[in-house]
Design a protein around this motif. Structure first.
Motif, short mmCIF file in Angstrom:
data_model
loop_
_atom_site.label_atom_id
_atom_site.label_comp_id
_atom_site.label_asym_id
_atom_site.label_seq_id
_atom_site.Cartn_x
_atom_site.Cartn_y
_atom_site.Cartn_z
N VAL A 129 -164.16 -34.88 18.81
CA VAL A 129 -163.71 -36.18 18.32
C VAL A 129 -164.70 -36.67 17.26
O VAL A 129 -165.92 -36.59 17.45
CB VAL A 129 -163.63 -37.22 19.47
N THR A 183 -159.20 -36.55 16.06
CA THR A 183 -159.38 -35.30 16.79
C THR A 183 -158.45 -34.24 16.23
O THR A 183 -157.31 -34.54 15.85
CB THR A 183 -159.13 -35.51 18.30
N LEU A 232 -160.06 -35.48 26.97
CA LEU A 232 -159.79 -35.98 25.62
C LEU A 232 -158.70 -37.04 25.64
O LEU A 232 -158.85 -38.12 25.04
CB LEU A 232 -159.37 -34.83 24.71
#
Length: 366
Positions: free
Chosen positions: A248, A258, A270
């Motif tokens: 990220v 991302t 994530l």
């Protein structure tokens, strides 16, 4: 077949650790990650004719395989990774296990394996905790790591999907990932090797993807880095993922960027981090990102931070990217790192220290 149709058999381990022995393991400063294992494991069979059957909790130990077992020759296997957390009141919870179950189904489909029903996946966690709940540690930043996995067990050398498969679940108490505090990572950019290509198995959680990353990981160590970052296999310029973590980038105008492609494993950590970012007012961009965009963004001051995220380490800041002919050094943050703030919020949710406003937690011992 509904979950209630699975009739579980529990076979106690006659050599199970005593409370004293278990306590010594859990309190050891050398606990680490993936070194010790609980007393029991889950085993569920699947066959083309019988479907999922014979679920059992049995003693942790070696698995017997025929030398012709398909997995040994054609690598037909998938796995998952998630954790159980001990809350302050002693209860045991897991985090977004349904998402792990769904991802395992997607991985299985890509590897031509049967898809384990989500209910069976969740039930296997509860069944193991029912006998091995005492293995969930209580110290700060510790957890019980679950490793569900499935592989082709049929003894057959023809090239086809196997007609006999087994699902297993083992668990390992995990110490604090960063025992000496969180240190930013140095990342090696691999331009020699790729992790996966378009139409391949990159989006599946299968051992072959990790095997493909190991030689590049060795290259990273040789260059003084802790992790390796891969580029896309087609053009060699778009960011993919690290050896076992997602990436990220953070911009000064409150965007979280991302990389996105069909060869990146969808990260549950994530996805959770991006949701927490949305809650804070960050704009989320999941798209193709080139290494040049990263380098130029740092040079212009637009990109102010970068971090990696995954189940084991949760979130780790990135300090620099090293390549054969250039280097990207991230700027020193002016205040608290966004990565560390998000990490604190996420772990507070996982350990029950703050409200779970997204309904991510599921209790395992009730």
């Amino acid at each position: 077949m509904a979950t209630q149709d699975l009739l579980w058999q529990v076979i106690p381990n006659p050599a199970a650790k005593t409370v004293k022995e278990r306590t010594a393991i859990l309190s050891s400063p050398e606990l680490g990650f993936g070194k010790s294992f609980t007393d029991h494991m889950v085993d569920i069979c699947w066959s083309e004719k019988g479907g999922w059957h014979r679920p059992r909790v049995q003693a942790y130990g070696p698995i017997s395989l025929d030398p012709a077992a398909a997995v040994l020759h054609y690598a037909q296997e998938v796995f998952e990774g998630l954790k159980a957390y001990r809350h302050a009141d002693g209860s045991i919870w897991t985090f977004r296990a349904t998402a792990n179950a769904a991802r395992m189904q997607r991985s299985a489909k890509r590897l031509a394996l049967p898809e384990l029903p989500v209910e069976y996946f969740l039930d296997s966690l509860k069944q193991l905790i029912a006998v091995d709940g005492g293995w969930v540690p209580t110290a700060d930043e510790t957890s019980l790591y679950f490793r569900p996995f499935m592989f082709a067990k049929e003894a057959f050398l023809g090239v086809r999907s196997a007609n006999k498969v087994n699902y297993y679940l083992i668990a390992s108490p995990a110490g604090a990932y960063f025992s000496g505090g969180i240190s930013p990572l140095s990342i090696w950019l691999s331009t020699t090797y790729t992790r996966a290509g378009h139409g391949g198995m990159g989006a599946a959680k299968t051992g072959g993807n990790y095997a493909a990353s190991l030689v590049a990981q060795q290259e990273a160590y040789e260059n003084g880095c802790q992790q390796v970052l891969f580029l896309d296999a087609q053009e060699g310029k778009y960011l993919e993922e690290l050896g076992g973590m997602n990436l990220v980038l953070v911009t000064k105008d409150k965007r979280l960027i991302t990389p996105d492609s069909d060869s990146i494993l969808e990260g549950i950590t994530l996805d959770s981090v991006l949701q927490l970012g949305r809650d804070r007012g960050y704009s989320i961009e999941q798209r193709r990102v080139s290494i040049d965009e990263w380098r130029e963004g740092v040079e212009s001051g637009e990109i102010v931070e970068a971090f990696a995220c995954g189940t084991a380490a949760v979130i780790v800041p990135i300090d620099q990217i090293k390549a054969a002919d250039f280097e990207i050094r991230m700027p020193e943050p002016e205040g608290e790192r966004v990565a560390l703030s998000l990490r604190q919020e996420l772990t507070d949710i996982q350990y029950g220290r703050v409200a779970d406003r997204h309904g991510w937690l599921q209790r395992l011992d009730a």
